[in-house]
Scaffold this motif. Structure first.
Motif, PDB file in Angstrom:
ATOM      1  N   ALA A  18       5.542 -15.181  12.690  1.00  0.00           N
ATOM      2  CA  ALA A  18       5.439 -16.798  11.812  1.00  0.00           C
ATOM      3  C   ALA A  18       5.991 -17.950  12.411  1.00  0.00           C
ATOM      4  O   ALA A  18       7.339 -17.404  12.288  1.00  0.00           O
ATOM      5  CB  ALA A  18       6.096 -15.988  10.285  1.00  0.00           C
ATOM      6  N   CYS A  19       6.304 -19.219  11.980  1.00  0.00           N
ATOM      7  CA  CYS A  19       6.461 -20.357  12.565  1.00  0.00           C
ATOM      8  C   CYS A  19       8.517 -20.042  11.302  1.00  0.00           C
ATOM      9  O   CYS A  19       8.309 -20.263   9.846  1.00  0.00           O
ATOM     10  CB  CYS A  19       6.874 -21.464  11.943  1.00  0.00           C
ATOM     11  N   PRO A  20       9.670 -19.912  11.798  1.00  0.00           N
ATOM     12  CA  PRO A  20      10.638 -19.351  10.709  1.00  0.00           C
ATOM     13  C   PRO A  20      10.772 -20.609  10.473  1.00  0.00           C
ATOM     14  O   PRO A  20      12.597 -20.892   9.812  1.00  0.00           O
ATOM     15  CB  PRO A  20      11.671 -19.496  12.398  1.00  0.00           C
ATOM     16  N   HIS A  21      10.277 -21.985  10.596  1.00  0.00           N
ATOM     17  CA  HIS A  21      11.324 -23.285  10.445  1.00  0.00           C
ATOM     18  C   HIS A  21      11.022 -24.168   9.410  1.00  0.00           C
ATOM     19  O   HIS A  21      10.867 -23.419   8.632  1.00  0.00           O
ATOM     20  CB  HIS A  21      11.170 -24.810  11.553  1.00  0.00           C
ATOM     21  N   ASP A  22      12.247 -25.062   8.933  1.00  0.00           N
ATOM     22  CA  ASP A  22      12.570 -25.515   7.461  1.00  0.00           C
ATOM     23  C   ASP A  22      11.415 -26.172   7.532  1.00  0.00           C
ATOM     24  O   ASP A  22      11.627 -27.367   7.675  1.00  0.00           O
ATOM     25  CB  ASP A  22      13.737 -26.024   6.977  1.00  0.00           C
ATOM     26  N   THR A  26       4.662 -23.398   7.045  1.00  0.00           N
ATOM     27  CA  THR A  26       4.964 -22.365   7.818  1.00  0.00           C
ATOM     28  C   THR A  26       4.003 -21.811   7.945  1.00  0.00           C
ATOM     29  O   THR A  26       3.102 -20.863   7.984  1.00  0.00           O
ATOM     30  CB  THR A  26       4.904 -21.251   6.267  1.00  0.00           C
ATOM     31  N   CYS A  27       3.306 -21.825   9.219  1.00  0.00           N
ATOM     32  CA  CYS A  27       2.586 -21.554  10.401  1.00  0.00           C
ATOM     33  C   CYS A  27       2.198 -20.446  10.934  1.00  0.00           C
ATOM     34  O   CYS A  27       3.318 -19.532  10.996  1.00  0.00           O
ATOM     35  CB  CYS A  27       2.326 -22.659  11.741  1.00  0.00           C
ATOM     36  N   ALA A  28       1.885 -19.650  10.835  1.00  0.00           N
ATOM     37  CA  ALA A  28       1.563 -18.339  11.802  1.00  0.00           C
ATOM     38  C   ALA A  28       1.066 -18.854  13.070  1.00  0.00           C
ATOM     39  O   ALA A  28       0.328 -19.603  13.270  1.00  0.00           O
ATOM     40  CB  ALA A  28      -0.286 -17.692  10.592  1.00  0.00           C
ATOM     41  N   VAL A  53      -3.267 -25.250  14.672  1.00  0.00           N
ATOM     42  CA  VAL A  53      -3.000 -26.515  15.137  1.00  0.00           C
ATOM     43  C   VAL A  53      -1.310 -25.581  14.886  1.00  0.00           C
ATOM     44  O   VAL A  53      -0.992 -25.941  13.594  1.00  0.00           O
ATOM     45  CB  VAL A  53      -2.692 -27.288  14.454  1.00  0.00           C
ATOM     46  N   LEU A  54      -0.140 -26.002  15.693  1.00  0.00           N
ATOM     47  CA  LEU A  54       0.740 -26.389  15.451  1.00  0.00           C
ATOM     48  C   LEU A  54       1.274 -27.626  16.171  1.00  0.00           C
ATOM     49  O   LEU A  54       0.861 -28.575  16.689  1.00  0.00           O
ATOM     50  CB  LEU A  54       1.605 -24.961  16.443  1.00  0.00           C
ATOM     51  N   CYS A  55       2.406 -28.194  15.313  1.00  0.00           N
ATOM     52  CA  CYS A  55       3.595 -29.258  14.860  1.00  0.00           C
ATOM     53  C   CYS A  55       3.809 -29.771  16.736  1.00  0.00           C
ATOM     54  O   CYS A  55       3.688 -28.584  17.230  1.00  0.00           O
ATOM     55  CB  CYS A  55       4.362 -29.089  14.479  1.00  0.00           C
ATOM     56  N   THR A  56       4.530 -30.488  17.009  1.00  0.00           N
ATOM     57  CA  THR A  56       4.219 -30.881  18.642  1.00  0.00           C
ATOM     58  C   THR A  56       5.968 -29.889  18.964  1.00  0.00           C
ATOM     59  O   THR A  56       5.848 -29.176  20.255  1.00  0.00           O
ATOM     60  CB  THR A  56       5.306 -32.170  19.410  1.00  0.00           C
ATOM     61  N   LEU A 189       2.710 -31.958   8.361  1.00  0.00           N
ATOM     62  CA  LEU A 189       1.179 -31.769   9.049  1.00  0.00           C
ATOM     63  C   LEU A 189       0.270 -31.504   8.532  1.00  0.00           C
ATOM     64  O   LEU A 189      -1.106 -31.570   8.606  1.00  0.00           O
ATOM     65  CB  LEU A 189       1.760 -31.933  10.617  1.00  0.00           C
ATOM     66  N   HIS A 190       0.484 -29.735   8.090  1.00  0.00           N
ATOM     67  CA  HIS A 190      -1.162 -29.492   7.878  1.00  0.00           C
ATOM     68  C   HIS A 190      -1.513 -29.900   6.769  1.00  0.00           C
ATOM     69  O   HIS A 190      -2.549 -29.562   5.862  1.00  0.00           O
ATOM     70  CB  HIS A 190      -0.593 -28.055   8.012  1.00  0.00           C
ATOM     71  N   PHE A 191      -0.331 -30.360   5.717  1.00  0.00           N
ATOM     72  CA  PHE A 191      -0.990 -31.119   4.392  1.00  0.00           C
ATOM     73  C   PHE A 191      -1.690 -32.107   4.808  1.00  0.00           C
ATOM     74  O   PHE A 191      -3.059 -32.018   4.119  1.00  0.00           O
ATOM     75  CB  PHE A 191      -0.200 -31.016   3.513  1.00  0.00           C
ATOM     76  N   PHE A 587      12.158 -33.528  16.104  1.00  0.00           N
ATOM     77  CA  PHE A 587      13.145 -32.571  15.332  1.00  0.00           C
ATOM     78  C   PHE A 587      12.981 -31.886  13.763  1.00  0.00           C
ATOM     79  O   PHE A 587      12.440 -33.058  13.484  1.00  0.00           O
ATOM     80  CB  PHE A 587      14.369 -33.650  15.908  1.00  0.00           C
ATOM     81  N   LEU A 588      14.271 -30.678  14.316  1.00  0.00           N
ATOM     82  CA  LEU A 588      13.829 -30.153  12.145  1.00  0.00           C
ATOM     83  C   LEU A 588      14.768 -30.651  12.306  1.00  0.00           C
ATOM     84  O   LEU A 588      15.785 -29.657  12.393  1.00  0.00           O
ATOM     85  CB  LEU A 588      12.942 -29.158  12.225  1.00  0.00           C
ATOM     86  N   ASN A 589      15.341 -31.193  11.218  1.00  0.00           N
ATOM     87  CA  ASN A 589      16.561 -31.577  10.646  1.00  0.00           C
ATOM     88  C   ASN A 589      17.987 -32.115  12.407  1.00  0.00           C
ATOM     89  O   ASN A 589      16.898 -31.988  13.457  1.00  0.00           O
ATOM     90  CB  ASN A 589      16.652 -29.939  10.243  1.00  0.00           C
TER      91      ASN A 589
HETATM   92  S1  SF4 Z   1       4.613 -27.446  10.695  1.00  0.00           S
HETATM   93 FE1  SF4 Z   1       5.278 -27.059  12.555  1.00  0.00          FE
HETATM   94  S2  SF4 Z   1       7.424 -26.491  12.600  1.00  0.00           S
HETATM   95 FE2  SF4 Z   1       6.288 -26.353  10.336  1.00  0.00          FE
HETATM   96  S3  SF4 Z   1       5.866 -24.456  10.203  1.00  0.00           S
HETATM   97 FE3  SF4 Z   1       3.426 -24.951  11.320  1.00  0.00          FE
HETATM   98  S4  SF4 Z   1       4.925 -24.695  13.886  1.00  0.00           S
HETATM   99 FE4  SF4 Z   1       6.749 -24.570  12.292  1.00  0.00          FE
END
Ligand code: SF4
Ligand SMILES: Nc1nc2c(c(=O)[nH]1)N[C@H]1C(S)=C(S)[C@@H](COP(=O)(O)OP(=O)(O)OC[C@H]3O[C@@H](n4cnc5c(=O)[nH]c(N)nc54)[C@H](O)[C@@H]3O)O[C@H]1N2
Ligand SMILES: Nc1nc2c(c(=O)[nH]1)N[C@H]1C(S)=C(S)[C@@H](COP(=O)(O)OP(=O)(O)OC[C@H]3O[C@@H](n4cnc5c(=O)[nH]c(N)nc54)[C@H](O)[C@@H]3O)O[C@H]1N2
Ligand SMILES: [Mo]
Length: 701
Positions: A18-22, A26-28, A53-56, A189-191, A587-589
């Motif tokens: 799972a993506c840990p980021h804030d 919350t991507c798998a 799909v993940l973000c950059t 992004l996924h929204f 960036f993420l924060n």
């Molecule tokens: S969009 Fe990026 S930061 Fe957000 S949960 Fe998915 S992989 Fe993580």
């Protein structure tokens, strides 16, 4: 082997995570490992919310995990605070010494010890599980974790009854979507993928944001209001619904509280009046109201994707309350694809008491420790002992956070961290601005190296994260560090022996099937299609509370109030420009700022300005400028890129101070003033002045 193999060579295997980021998404994750080394991190295509799909940022997660500057051994300070000079030390030495220091302070008053943590990882296990147990048993000061969402949470709580809302996937069925205080393409992004689905099916998208973001550009309409004026806009929309007969009287009668009072207040907000407050043409407000009215007449679903960007101002909580009233006024909750979503985290049956064991406070020398607000850490670190405050803070244990970069009024935060008599321990993956001030830096694992379990605040699935690789170097999970400290302090309760997989199982207990998580990595919560179609809000009244009896009891305005900013900008003000500092897309924060490819994508700290505000100050695109107010100054490069509206400047965040031209960042300007409810910071309620400066000073750090 850990999980399934996806048709790769036998020496490769994949691990689900799972993506840990804030981030609300919350991507798998699917990590491919070859010979003990992770070689690929991808989005799990089987998980509907991720869609492969993940973000950059997280597509480049391996650049973070195998970064040449990863902290891989414990370090002890070897120079002045802030210099970032350290010498390696063994874990034994570091932990023994830290335990000894904490024991000595706790013998006088454990409240002089403060944990400082936030959402560097959103994991329930590497976040507040073993750490919370440890600090509860110690009797340390408690931290009020307000820095991001506390105002919005309070606004939702007093209106809808909690952090609950529409299932995010149902936005695909909406006919009108208001993207309100959110840059979906940048930070959700996924929204945006779901909103695109709705758009292809004929939905209209309207963005409400002072900045012309990449999201605003792609919506059908954009209302570029002044920061902190959302409540006035929400009331004007209600005004129009009332005068044009778009109120769902039946829904309002059955499922809401305080309509007469709300109606009377809304009638005081004709579009003209709101337009003057919001700094937008009344015609824009009327047009949006007509869009809403058209849907109401066609019984088509209207949905609001509200986000936290609009609650970082003095009136943030009340603004959320005002916006959260709208769907009930028009009966949008009746429909699948109608309603509002700010956060979904309240839907999850998390067993926080099991994970965090607040009952251990009873076994500590201080069963009711004071609470310190993380958003005023700058002032609080500098406060001497007093009867009102309690003991001065003598020790700070930081994990999952980078307060020197992210907390408001960083000049003050730095003065606090620089105190020679403060004992600071930082658990980190990297030598952040905060780590530079530590007495001990303890190397932390990344998400590929530890167990965790996740809820989401943007969808409603539970995700499990299994370790894909062994910890790099001597890095250790946060849980391990607190277990070791507990042992050294003689805390012998059995819960300190729980391993990380056990903690993952405890997080939801029987409410979520752990076997499903082990097998597919995620498990959706069972939720109704249109959760509030027949009312049933989790408020005390079970209704959507337009007027809140709980606020009235506190002596506060029971209706959503329209509150001006703490720092009104404008031509007559000493600091005439309103500065907002929303997230940079790469960036993420403050996380990822040290990943070269992502930092290169952002360039350098930039101040977006409207050409009128720039030319009035003799500033051209690309000039160096100094942004200042009475709290501090920060140098950036002026950008006249069409994103800033007149009167508003935008400094995307959150840069590490040491990567900027003058060793500061936007939080040098922000204040520690708090929101109306929730005791949250007011990052986007910040008046500044800007002047051209000739050149950047030499790069520091
Ligand atoms: S969009 Fe990026 S930061 Fe957000 S949960 Fe998915 S992989 Fe993580
Ligand atoms: N790429 C990326 N994604 C992130 C993050 C990141 O740093 N980078 N951070 C994550 C975190 S911790 C959070 S909390 C969320 C934050 O994401 P959001 O909850 O969406 O909040 P922000 O990004 O702070 O602000 C969103 C938008 O609100 C606008 N805004 C500012 N002031 C106002 C106002 O007064 N009214 C209105 N209507 N709009 C306003 C900003 O210009 C911005 O475009 O995103 C998460 N996702
Ligand atoms: N001016 C301005 N300031 C803001 C904001 C803004 O919009 N404008 N946004 C605010 C918001 S919404 C938020 S949420 C806060 C965010 O503030 P923080 O939660 O402090 O977020 P980050 O800056 O990303 O710092 C998280 C740190 O945790 C570390 N970390 C990650 N995983 C682990 C782990 O497993 N173990 C340990 N020990 N460390 C780990 C990362 O390396 C990173 O340095 O910032 C706030 N500050
Ligand atoms: Mo946040």
């Amino acid at each position: 082997m850990d999980t399934f193999t996806v048709g790769a060579s036998p020496i490769e295997h994949t691990i689900l995570g799972a993506c840990p980021h804030d981030c609300p998404d919350t991507c798998a994750l699917v990590t491919t490992v070859r010979a003990g080394r992770a070689i690929r991190v991808q989005g799990n295509a089987a998980h509907p919310q991720t869609g492969g799909v993940l973000c950059t940022k997280v597509s480049r997660y391996l650049e973070r995990v195998y970064h040449p500057e990863r902290l891989l051994q414990p370090l002890r300070r070897g120079g002045p605070k802030g210099a970032g000079r350290f010498e390696p030390v063994s874990w034994e030495r570091a932990l023994d010494d830290i335990a000894e220091r904490l024991r000595a302070i706790a013998a006088r008053d454990p409240q002089a010890i403060l944990p400082y943590s936030y959402a560097g990882t959103m994991g329930l296990v590497q976040g507040e599980s073993m750490a919370a147990r440890f600090f509860h048993r110690l009797g340390a000061s408690r931290l009020d974790r307000t820095i991001c969402s506390a105002a919005g949470a309070a606004g939702l709580e007093y209106t809808l009854g909690g952090k609950v809302g529409m299932p995010v996937e149902h936005f695909a069925h909406s006919r009108l979507i208001l993207i309100w205080g959110s840059n979906s393409i940048g930070s959700n992004l996924h929204f945006w993928r779901i909103a695109q689905q709705a758009k292809r099916a004929g939905a209209r998208l309207v963005c409400i944001d002072p900045r012309r973001t990449e999201t605003a550009e792609k919506c059908h309409a954009h209302i570029a209001l002044l920061p902190g004026t959302d409540a006035a806009l929400a009331y004007a929309l209600m005004h129009e619904c009332i005068v044009h007969g778009w109120v769902d009287e039946d829904y309002v009668q059955r499922h809401t509280l305080g309509w007469e009072a709300l109606r009377a207040r809304a009638l005081q907000w004709p579009p003209q009046r709101a337009a003057a407050v919001c700094g937008v043409p009344a015609a824009h407000i009327e047009a949006l109201a007509r869009d809403i009215g058209t849907c109401v007449q066609q019984r088509a679903p209207v949905a609001i994707r509200l986000n936290y960007g609009m609650q970082r101002v003095r009136g943030g909580a009340n603004a959320v309350r005002a916006v959260a009233c709208l769907p009930a006024v028009i009966g949008a909750w009746r429909h699948r694809g109608g309603g509002l979503l700010l956060s979904s985290s309240g839907w999850y049956p998390v067993q926080r008491d099991v994970l965090q064991r607040p009952d251990l406070l009873q076994r500590s020398p201080c069963p009711q420790p004071r609470i310190i607000n993380m958003s005023t850490i700058g002032d609080d670190l500098l406060r001497p002992s007093s009867p009102a405050f309690g003991p001065a803070i003598e020790a700070l244990i930081v994990y999952n956070s980078n307060p020197v970069a992210v907390a408001p009024q960083s000049g003050q935060v730095v003065r606090g961290f620089a105190r020679d008599d403060l004992f600071t321990v930082v658990l980190e993956q990297f030598a952040t601005d905060t780590a530079d001030y530590a007495d001990y830096v303890l190397p932390a694992t990344t998400q590929l190296e530890h167990w965790d379990i996740h809820l989401s605040y943007g969808h409603t699935d539970v995700l499990l994260n299994r370790p894909a690789i062994a910890p790099l170097g001597q890095a250790r999970p946060n849980t391990w560090v607190f277990r070791e400290l507990a042992r050294r302090l003689g805390f012998d309760e059995p819960c300190f022996a729980d391993d990380d997989e056990t903690l993952c199982r405890q997080a939801f207990g029987e409410a979520v099937d752990f076997e499903t998580l082990l097998q597919q990595g995620y498990a959706p919560l069972p939720l109704p299609d249109a959760p509030f179609a027949r009312g049933g809000f989790p408020t005390p009244s079970g209704k959507c509370e337009f007027a809140s009896p709980r606020l009235a009891v506190l002596g506060l305005d029971p209706l959503p109030a329209v509150l001006p900013n703490h720092e009104p900008a404008g031509a007559d003000a000493r600091y005439p420009l309103a500065m907002i500092s929303p997230p940079a897309r790469h960036f993420l924060n403050s996380t990822f700022v040290n990943v070269t490819s992502l930092r290169d994508a952002e360039g350098e700290p930039q101040l977006e300005m409207h050409p009128d505000d720039a030319s009035a100050r003799g500033i051209a695109d690309g000039d160096w400028v100094e942004v200042f107010n009475e709290r501090g100054r920060h140098r950036m490069r002026a950008r006249l890129n069409g994103r800033a509206r007149p009167g508003v400047v935008v400094g995307l965040g959150i840069w590490w101070r040491k990567f900027s031209a003058d060793g500061t960042n936007v939080n040098e300007l922000t204040s520690q003033a708090l929101t109306d409810l929730g005791r949250a910071p007011t990052f986007y309620d910040c008046a500044v002045q800007v002047r051209r400066c000739t050149a950047a000073p030499a790069v520091q750090g």
